[in-house]
Design a protein around this motif. Sequence first.
Motif, PDB file in Angstrom:
ATOM      1  N   GLN A  10      -7.491  13.299  -1.041  1.00 25.28           N
ATOM      2  CA  GLN A  10      -6.406  13.712  -0.137  1.00 25.28           C
ATOM      3  C   GLN A  10      -5.866  15.111  -0.491  1.00 25.28           C
ATOM      4  O   GLN A  10      -4.663  15.335  -0.604  1.00 25.28           O
ATOM      5  CB  GLN A  10      -5.290  12.670  -0.151  1.00 25.28           C
ATOM      6  N   ARG A  35      -3.339  16.490   2.145  1.00 22.22           N
ATOM      7  CA  ARG A  35      -2.356  15.586   2.750  1.00 22.22           C
ATOM      8  C   ARG A  35      -0.933  16.147   2.688  1.00 22.22           C
ATOM      9  O   ARG A  35      -0.164  16.043   3.651  1.00 22.22           O
ATOM     10  CB  ARG A  35      -2.411  14.223   2.064  1.00 22.22           C
ATOM     11  N   HIS A  90       0.287   4.275   1.448  1.00 21.97           N
ATOM     12  CA  HIS A  90       0.407   4.903   2.759  1.00 21.97           C
ATOM     13  C   HIS A  90       0.250   3.834   3.833  1.00 21.97           C
ATOM     14  O   HIS A  90      -0.843   3.305   4.037  1.00 21.97           O
ATOM     15  CB  HIS A  90      -0.659   5.991   2.938  1.00 21.97           C
ATOM     16  N   GLU A  91       1.361   3.496   4.469  1.00 21.10           N
ATOM     17  CA  GLU A  91       1.330   2.492   5.508  1.00 21.10           C
ATOM     18  C   GLU A  91       1.187   3.162   6.861  1.00 21.10           C
ATOM     19  O   GLU A  91       1.986   4.013   7.232  1.00 21.10           O
ATOM     20  CB  GLU A  91       2.597   1.635   5.464  1.00 21.10           C
ATOM     21  N   ALA A  92       0.179   2.783   7.595  1.00 21.89           N
ATOM     22  CA  ALA A  92      -0.049   3.303   8.939  1.00 21.89           C
ATOM     23  C   ALA A  92      -0.789   2.236   9.720  1.00 21.89           C
ATOM     24  O   ALA A  92      -1.536   1.441   9.147  1.00 21.89           O
ATOM     25  CB  ALA A  92      -0.862   4.598   8.905  1.00 21.89           C
ATOM     26  N   ILE A 109      -2.427   8.009  10.994  1.00 15.00           N
ATOM     27  CA  ILE A 109      -1.929   8.170   9.633  1.00 15.00           C
ATOM     28  C   ILE A 109      -0.413   8.321   9.676  1.00 15.00           C
ATOM     29  O   ILE A 109       0.167   8.649  10.718  1.00 15.00           O
ATOM     30  CB  ILE A 109      -2.589   9.372   8.912  1.00 15.00           C
ATOM     31  N   ASP A 110       0.235   8.084   8.538  1.00 16.10           N
ATOM     32  CA  ASP A 110       1.701   8.079   8.505  1.00 16.10           C
ATOM     33  C   ASP A 110       2.251   9.477   8.249  1.00 16.10           C
ATOM     34  O   ASP A 110       3.087   9.692   7.372  1.00 16.10           O
ATOM     35  CB  ASP A 110       2.204   7.100   7.439  1.00 16.10           C
ATOM     36  N   GLU A 120       0.833  -1.197   0.000  1.00 17.09           N
ATOM     37  CA  GLU A 120       0.000   0.000   0.000  1.00 17.09           C
ATOM     38  C   GLU A 120       0.869   1.249   0.000  1.00 17.09           C
ATOM     39  O   GLU A 120       1.987   1.252   0.546  1.00 17.09           O
ATOM     40  CB  GLU A 120      -0.932  -0.016   1.213  1.00 17.09           C
ATOM     41  N   GLN A 131      -6.886  10.357   4.800  1.00 20.59           N
ATOM     42  CA  GLN A 131      -5.519  10.563   4.330  1.00 20.59           C
ATOM     43  C   GLN A 131      -4.805   9.249   4.034  1.00 20.59           C
ATOM     44  O   GLN A 131      -3.685   9.261   3.500  1.00 20.59           O
ATOM     45  CB  GLN A 131      -4.715  11.383   5.352  1.00 20.59           C
ATOM     46  N   LYS A 132      -5.404   8.107   4.407  1.00 18.61           N
ATOM     47  CA  LYS A 132      -4.780   6.818   4.072  1.00 18.61           C
ATOM     48  C   LYS A 132      -5.710   5.932   3.238  1.00 18.61           C
ATOM     49  O   LYS A 132      -5.448   4.746   3.075  1.00 18.61           O
ATOM     50  CB  LYS A 132      -4.338   6.096   5.337  1.00 18.61           C
ATOM     51  N   GLU A 172      -6.890   5.134  -0.349  1.00 17.62           N
ATOM     52  CA  GLU A 172      -6.383   5.367  -1.696  1.00 17.62           C
ATOM     53  C   GLU A 172      -7.460   5.804  -2.683  1.00 17.62           C
ATOM     54  O   GLU A 172      -7.154   6.213  -3.802  1.00 17.62           O
ATOM     55  CB  GLU A 172      -5.694   4.096  -2.202  1.00 17.62           C
TER      56      GLU A 172
END
Length: 555
Positions: free
Chosen positions: A317, A320, A148-150, A382-383, A146, A310-311, A313
């Motif tokens: 965003q 962001r 954005h990893e969080a 979120i990351d 993915e 924000q995470k 897809e």
Amino acid sequence: MWILSLVTARAEPPDPVLEALSRELEVSVEGWREEPDPPYYLAYRSVDRHVWRIEARYGALASSSDSRVRVLDVVARVGSFELDSTHPIRDASALQAPYHMGQQMPVSGPPEALQSVVWEATNKEVRDAQELWRQLQTVQKVKVEEIHEAPDFSPATAVVDVRPLAELEVDRGAWEDTLIEVSAVLDAHPDILRSAAELSAEAENHYIVTSEGTRLRHPRTWLRVDIHTEAIADDGMVLRIYRWKDVRVAEALPDADELTSWAEDLVQRTVALRVAPLGDAYDGPILLRGPAAGVFMHEVIGHRVEGHRQKDEKEGQTFREKIGTQLLPPDISIFDDPTLDTWTGTYLNGSYAYDDEGQPAQRAWIVRDGVFEGFLMSRSPIDIEGFHHSNGHGRASSYNTPTARMANTIVSSSRPVPVAELRAMLLAEVRAQGREYGMMIEELAGGFTMTGRVYPNSFNVRATYGWRVYADGRPDELVRGIDLVGTPLVALSNVMAAGDDPGVFNGFCGASSGSVPNAAVSPSLLIRQLETQKKESSSDRPPLLPKPQGPETGT
């Protein structure tokens, strides 16, 4: 486990709801512990709601009700904070999507009866979470990483705060008489097609009990009196105008004289709007007055700063990558603060002590001195540095799972411009652009926004009516049938100045986690360039026969 706060006002009798939730949580945590894939987090959220509704139409009582309901939501998470069963399954069909269904509880009875409902709901939620977890583990092996990893969930400190129960008494007989009288005033004019006067009152007690040790009972009272009218223009356009007031205590509601004044004003405005010209598609300077500006900011920026988006897809965003970027003039700031109960003496509908994940309410800065600062956060991290934990904005209506949502969104200015000067600035900008007129919008009925990637990332703010403000000094002209439309970054970049007249718009906001109470506060805003489009219309003609009238107004 560290306890954040403990509030006990006085010795109270045992609370059967709190007792049932606490008992079943203890049993469930222990019972599932030795099973394969046990939940690492289990939470119960319940709302006990006592509701009064009174409605009058045509000078008569249409309905009067007194109801009580208790609802339960269970949250079960299988896996770990890093990755759990709530994680979206990419490319899943609608049938594979996580599905949550709350359940009603008895409104009376011993804890054992309530506990049985909790037991049944817990079994379903845990089983569903285990199945989703197994599906997710399979999908993770065959999909690309993915973007954005969080983590899926953030740890939180336990909170214990058991507050006195909410109580609210309404003199239904007196209010029925008042609303009947007001509805007769609304209905008296022959051009008013439909109208109503209503009172809604709710006393709610919110419970949250979690496997982390949180144990909450917090009250909320809310009352709204509202009146509305509906007319139809000769071209078929349906026109609706509302007046309402939200308060916490019955003593703060407007009295009969004030409501009658509202009704007379509303009728005059509706009749005038019925014969007003249709607005045109327009792009140019617009002055948004007080509450209308608050709704505008809610739709333009509010949903786009909800952390969980924000995470995702599928989301646009928009903001962001905008932290530290100048979005608005340096004198304008925006924050969201559920801890505020009032603003300049007006109750705020989005106030609460704890969000629906049991986190203490906090102020969250969105824009400070024109610079974008960050997001509203639930316990879905979120990351992005600084946004790994909740800031007390995880919210949901019953039967929904909490996500980050707005509460009391406040727009302020460090250099407010007097409203008369703001109008002069509007006219100066109209002349500078070589236009015949500018627009002034006083009332909005709400709006909606699209934040995803497939459809245009845009907003539509629903104007009740507006005024053409002519550059040559002609009187302002009332117009109907327009909505404000646009895209967020362009709209924000065109904000020129803010007034000295903060206004409050109290309402309810709908999104993926349901409808939640909120407020938008803003002074008037002058916008250099904004677009309007024509509102949808109807092809129905006004009624052929005149409306029946009472003996005082003829037949």
